[in-house]
Structure formats: structure tokens, C-alpha cells
Design an enzyme around this catalytic site. Structure first.
Site, mmCIF file in Angstrom:
data_model
loop_
_atom_site.group_PDB
_atom_site.id
_atom_site.type_symbol
_atom_site.label_atom_id
_atom_site.label_comp_id
_atom_site.label_asym_id
_atom_site.label_seq_id
_atom_site.Cartn_x
_atom_site.Cartn_y
_atom_site.Cartn_z
ATOM 1 N N MET A 37 0.819 -1.208 0.000
ATOM 2 C CA MET A 37 0.000 0.000 0.000
ATOM 3 C C MET A 37 0.860 1.268 0.000
ATOM 4 O O MET A 37 0.527 2.239 -0.670
ATOM 5 C CB MET A 37 -0.965 0.010 1.196
ATOM 6 C CG MET A 37 -2.031 -1.071 1.108
ATOM 7 S SD MET A 37 -2.872 -1.147 -0.496
ATOM 8 C CE MET A 37 -3.641 0.436 -0.584
ATOM 9 N N HIS A 38 1.979 1.244 0.734
ATOM 10 C CA HIS A 38 2.889 2.392 0.696
ATOM 11 C C HIS A 38 3.411 2.607 -0.724
ATOM 12 O O HIS A 38 3.499 3.744 -1.197
ATOM 13 C CB HIS A 38 4.063 2.180 1.651
ATOM 14 C CG HIS A 38 3.805 2.644 3.038
ATOM 15 N ND1 HIS A 38 3.102 1.881 3.948
ATOM 16 C CD2 HIS A 38 4.146 3.786 3.672
ATOM 17 C CE1 HIS A 38 3.025 2.535 5.082
ATOM 18 N NE2 HIS A 38 3.650 3.699 4.952
ATOM 19 N N GLU A 39 3.774 1.526 -1.375
ATOM 20 C CA GLU A 39 4.304 1.641 -2.735
ATOM 21 C C GLU A 39 3.239 2.159 -3.691
ATOM 22 O O GLU A 39 3.518 2.991 -4.552
ATOM 23 C CB GLU A 39 4.847 0.296 -3.209
ATOM 24 C CG GLU A 39 5.644 0.392 -4.463
ATOM 25 C CD GLU A 39 6.825 1.345 -4.338
ATOM 26 O OE1 GLU A 39 6.957 2.238 -5.206
ATOM 27 O OE2 GLU A 39 7.600 1.218 -3.389
#
Length: 132
Positions: A37-39
Site C-alpha cells: 500500500m505504501h508503494e
């Protein structure tokens, strides 16, 4: 970050543990989903997929293990806090910003050479004003 943490614990970690997954594996799954999700949150606005945010998140798993073992060995110490500040704030975030900036620069403008000797018109004006 606490609302996201609580959401991940409630909707990812606890269901994994209820499915008879080990706590270590459930933690890995949470970190993996969080890293993905960060990516996505970084890649979508920049229109480029790079592994830097994902790898930075996944690199936290060994840091958590090291910090916990140090806390068991030296209870009440500040080693974990020092490891966090060095790895996250001094090395981690600046390195990620640098990597994404370089990739964005060369990904978006790969046909333009990077000219270091020519700092740009606004720098020229500043330097000329300073030297007057």
C-alpha cells in the site's frame, strides 16, 4: 498512523491469527500488505512503479527483531529508540526521497542530459546579486 495501525491489526493481523497462522507470519503479512500500500501511494502520483518504499517497509521487519532482542537483553535501554531514529529519520526517509527523485528525474526526462555546471536561471540571479 495510529488509525492505520489499528485497522491493520483489526482487519489483517487478528484474522490471520484466527486462521491459525503464527504471530510471526501474521506480522509478516501485515508488513507485506502495508508495504504494498505504501508503494501504491507513492507510485500512483508519480506515475512510476519502483521498489523503494516497499523495500523500506520490508526492511523494518529485521529491525523490529533486532530491537526486541536488544530490549530483552538490556531492559529499559534506549537502543530501540536510537535504532528507530537512525534507520527511519536519518537514513530511511532521506534515502527514499533521494531514490524517488533520481528515478523521477531520469524517468521523466531521460532524454535530457543532467547539466551540473548550469544551475539554472534563478540560481544565476541569486549568485549575481550576492556578488554585487
Amino acid at each position: 498512523n495510529m488509525p492505520v495501525h489499528y485497522w491493520l491489526v483489526r482487519h489483517i493481523y487478528f484474522p490471520c491469527v484466527r486462521m491459525k497462522m503464527s504471530k510471526v507470519m501474521a506480522t509478516f503479512v501485515v508488513f507485506f500488505i502495508s508495504a504494498v500500500m505504501h508503494e501504491v501511494l507513492i507510485s500512483v502520483p508519480f506515475h512510476m512503479i519502483r521498489p523503494w518504499s516497499f523495500l523500506g517497509m520490508m526492511a523494518q521487519i529485521p529491525l523490529v527483531t533486532i530491537t526486541k532482542s536488544m530490549e530483552r537483553r538490556w531492559p529499559g535501554g534506549i537502543a530501540g529508540n536510537i535504532i528507530f531514529w537512525i534507520s527511519f529519520c536519518i537514513v530511511g526517509q532521506p534515502m527514499a526521497i533521494l531514490l524517488y527523485t533520481v528515478d523521477y528525474r531520469f524517468g521523466m526526462h531521460h532524454d535530457e542530459p543532467l547539466v551540473v555546471d548550469d544551475p539554472g536561471p534563478w540560481w544565476k540571479e541569486m549568485v549575481l546579486k550576492f556578488h554585487k
